[in-house]
Enzyme design. Structure first.
Site, PDB file in Angstrom:
ATOM      1  N   HIS A 166       0.864  -1.172   0.000  1.00 46.32           N
ATOM      2  CA  HIS A 166       0.000   0.000   0.000  1.00 46.32           C
ATOM      3  C   HIS A 166       0.904   1.227   0.000  1.00 46.32           C
ATOM      4  O   HIS A 166       2.017   1.187   0.534  1.00 46.32           O
ATOM      5  CB  HIS A 166      -0.867   0.076   1.257  1.00 46.32           C
ATOM      6  N   ASP A 226       2.134   2.104   3.399  1.00 45.49           N
ATOM      7  CA  ASP A 226       3.126   1.174   3.954  1.00 45.49           C
ATOM      8  C   ASP A 226       4.525   1.656   3.599  1.00 45.49           C
ATOM      9  O   ASP A 226       5.446   1.610   4.417  1.00 45.49           O
ATOM     10  CB  ASP A 226       2.985  -0.235   3.364  1.00 45.49           C
ATOM     11  N   GLU A 240     -10.653  -6.801  -4.763  1.00 43.02           N
ATOM     12  CA  GLU A 240     -10.580  -7.848  -3.743  1.00 43.02           C
ATOM     13  C   GLU A 240     -11.864  -7.846  -2.909  1.00 43.02           C
ATOM     14  O   GLU A 240     -12.108  -6.923  -2.142  1.00 43.02           O
ATOM     15  CB  GLU A 240      -9.373  -7.609  -2.837  1.00 43.02           C
ATOM     16  N   GLU A 285      -9.119 -13.431  -1.526  1.00 48.19           N
ATOM     17  CA  GLU A 285      -8.449 -13.742  -0.266  1.00 48.19           C
ATOM     18  C   GLU A 285      -9.209 -14.855   0.449  1.00 48.19           C
ATOM     19  O   GLU A 285     -10.434 -14.785   0.605  1.00 48.19           O
ATOM     20  CB  GLU A 285      -8.366 -12.522   0.644  1.00 48.19           C
ATOM     21  N   HIS A 315     -11.310 -13.745   3.501  1.00 48.93           N
ATOM     22  CA  HIS A 315     -12.507 -13.003   3.105  1.00 48.93           C
ATOM     23  C   HIS A 315     -13.590 -13.959   2.604  1.00 48.93           C
ATOM     24  O   HIS A 315     -14.784 -13.723   2.832  1.00 48.93           O
ATOM     25  CB  HIS A 315     -12.172 -11.983   2.024  1.00 48.93           C
ATOM     26  N   ASP A 340      -4.784 -13.602  -2.513  1.00 49.42           N
ATOM     27  CA  ASP A 340      -4.162 -13.289  -1.231  1.00 49.42           C
ATOM     28  C   ASP A 340      -4.255 -14.550  -0.382  1.00 49.42           C
ATOM     29  O   ASP A 340      -5.343 -14.930   0.068  1.00 49.42           O
ATOM     30  CB  ASP A 340      -4.884 -12.127  -0.551  1.00 49.42           C
ATOM     31  N   ASP A 349     -11.318 -11.104  10.572  1.00 44.87           N
ATOM     32  CA  ASP A 349     -10.241 -11.340   9.621  1.00 44.87           C
ATOM     33  C   ASP A 349      -8.929 -11.576  10.375  1.00 44.87           C
ATOM     34  O   ASP A 349      -8.219 -10.629  10.704  1.00 44.87           O
ATOM     35  CB  ASP A 349     -10.131 -10.100   8.722  1.00 44.87           C
ATOM     36  N   ASP A 362      -6.227 -13.310   9.356  1.00 45.43           N
ATOM     37  CA  ASP A 362      -5.044 -13.218   8.480  1.00 45.43           C
ATOM     38  C   ASP A 362      -3.899 -14.125   8.941  1.00 45.43           C
ATOM     39  O   ASP A 362      -2.758 -13.688   9.091  1.00 45.43           O
ATOM     40  CB  ASP A 362      -4.540 -11.777   8.397  1.00 45.43           C
ATOM     41  N   ASP A 368      -0.886 -12.398   2.318  1.00 43.14           N
ATOM     42  CA  ASP A 368      -1.517 -11.349   3.124  1.00 43.14           C
ATOM     43  C   ASP A 368      -1.798 -11.955   4.495  1.00 43.14           C
ATOM     44  O   ASP A 368      -2.933 -12.216   4.872  1.00 43.14           O
ATOM     45  CB  ASP A 368      -2.803 -10.896   2.441  1.00 43.14           C
TER      46      ASP A 368
END
Length: 448
Positions: free
Chosen positions: A109, A112, A240, A276, A279, A304, A315, A317, A347
């Protein structure tokens, strides 16, 4: 290509060298057991099939904080009071990690990579300064950018969305941010550009015009598409899906919702989907389901790769370690012709309780081995026609006679009635689900 054990002026992951493939019998936690980058599977190397990427945000920005407590990890690259100095150090740490781990791609991003400034111009200046350093680091290491994106959800201005915000001034800020992120992606040779509508949705219909917001979202994506093409971006735009969290109902709820949206607004020619796994879970679907619907529509772009926790409704992750999910996911990818511009971006983040320097390596190693094994299982299933043959047999009544006429659009409803009357009660034909599930398990247990 750099031969130094680290990038820049200091080493951020001391004591860890380049991660090597040592095979299934190795008990070295800092070695690959299944992922042999140069091993050929179905005419391509594992590296070419899987196109692994490390994400910038969780890996180098996430500190383990959660809604109930501050971060549990501190980083050497954040030891300066100057945000841009920290950004440069973080980039050196990231490229050191990429090089030692051996992922050929990374994703980021804008926020980031570079801190947000006090104005649009300052934010752009910060980002473009970091892009120049990233260009240098890519040239030194051979790393490539899988995709870039803009974080149009963290800043409080986006509390009511970015492209769907009811305030045009906020929409304009989102446009400025996406423009700069597209400029950065093109400058770094990014192969894709991702939109994640983190707050593109609504909390209450009492104060929301969904019709206007969806129209604005489509207009915004069209403008981004047109600008990207105008500056030479030849890659794929990706959306996404995610159903909720933080927004109660997000407009990109799941794969089928996004596919319908893209087709309705004439965007399917330039946009595909980035799926993802976590998700998919939150939307009430499986990872495999979301991939399959994208593949059926010809819109499977990238993945992802992570997983959620079946007992948690948010989420999480986590790094993917489920062999069955990886095998079934790679089966869909291979049957769809493999990745074109997309790949497998991790991710994923280490747990709040994982605070050792090596933990980030361990998470990636396990995930990379998982999908490498999944790739080989999927390829063996395809080569043996273990699933395709019974699937074809199950639908064989549509391959000839009246069934084929129906599939080809040559029958009307009256013809269906007449066929039912003459054919009589259909025989019961077993779906053999248990047998097929056992079959997949047999392949999972094989050695390759």
């Amino acid at each position: 290509m750099s031969t130094s054990p680290y990038i820049g002026d200091r080493e951020y992951f001391p004591g860890i060298g380049k991660i090597a493939y040592e095979g299934p019998e190795s008990d070295n936690p800092l070695a690959f057991k299944r992922y042999d980058a140069n091993k050929r599977v179905a005419g391509k190397t594992m590296a070419e099939h899987l196109r692994y990427a490390t994400c910038y945000w969780h890996s180098f920005c996430g500190d383990g904080s959660d809604p109930f407590g501050p971060g549990s990890r501190s980083y050497l690259w954040n030891d300066s009071s100057d945000p841009m100095t920290n950004a440069r150090q973080k980039m050196d740490a990231a490229f050191e990690f990429f090089t030692k781990l051996g992922t050929p791609y990374y994703c980021f991003h804008d926020r980031d990579m570079a801190p947000e400034g006090d104005s649009v111009a300052q934010s752009e200046e910060n980002l473009f300064a970091m892009v120049e350093l990233a260009k240098q680091r890519q040239a030194e290491t051979g790393m490539k950018l899988l995709w870039g994106t803009a974080n149009a959800f963290s800043n409080p201005r986006y509390m009511n969305g970015a492209s769907t915000n009811p305030n045009f001034d906020v929409v304009a800020h989102a446009g400025a941010q996406v423009k700069a992120a597209l400029d950065a992606t093109v400058a770094l040779g990014g192969e894709n550009y991702v939109f994640w509508g983190g707050r593109e949705g609504y909390i209450s219909l009492l104060n929301t015009s969904t019709k206007r917001e969806l129209e604005h979202m489509a207009r915004f994506l069209t403008m981004a598409r047109d600008y990207g093409r105008s500056i030479g971006f030849k890659g794929t735009f990706l959306i996404e899906p995610k159903p909720m969290e933080p927004t109660k109902h997000q407009y990109d709820f799941d794969a089928q919702t996004v596919i319908g949206f893209l087709r309705h607004h004439g965007l399917a020619g330039d946009f595909q989907l980035n799926i993802e796994a976590n998700h998919a879970t939150l939307s009430g679907h499986t990872f495999e389901h979301e991939l399959q619907l994208c593949a059926d529509a010809g819109l499977l772009g990238s993945i992802d790769a992570n997983r959620g926790d079946a007992q948690n409704g948010w989420d999480t992750d986590q790094f993917p370690v489920d062999l069955y999910d990886a095998a079934r996911g790679m089966l869909v990818v291979l049957e769809a012709g493999g990745f074109k511009t997309g790949g497998l971006n991790f991710d994923a983040k280490v747990r709040r309780e994982s605070t050792d320097n090596e933990d980030l390596f361990l998470g990636h190693i396990g995930a990379m081995d998982t999908f490498a094994h999944g790739l080989e299982v999927a390829n063996a299933i395809i080569e043996d026609e273990a699933l395709s043959a019974p699937l074809a047999q199950r639908y064989s009544s549509f391959d000839s006679g009246a069934g084929k006429d129906f599939a080809d659009g040559k029958l009307d409803l009256a013809a269906l009635r007449d066929h039912a009357a003459s054919a009589g009660e259909p025989e019961k034909i077993s779906g053999k689900q248990e047998q097929l599930e056992n079959l997949v398990n047999q392949y999972l247990l094989k050695s390759f």
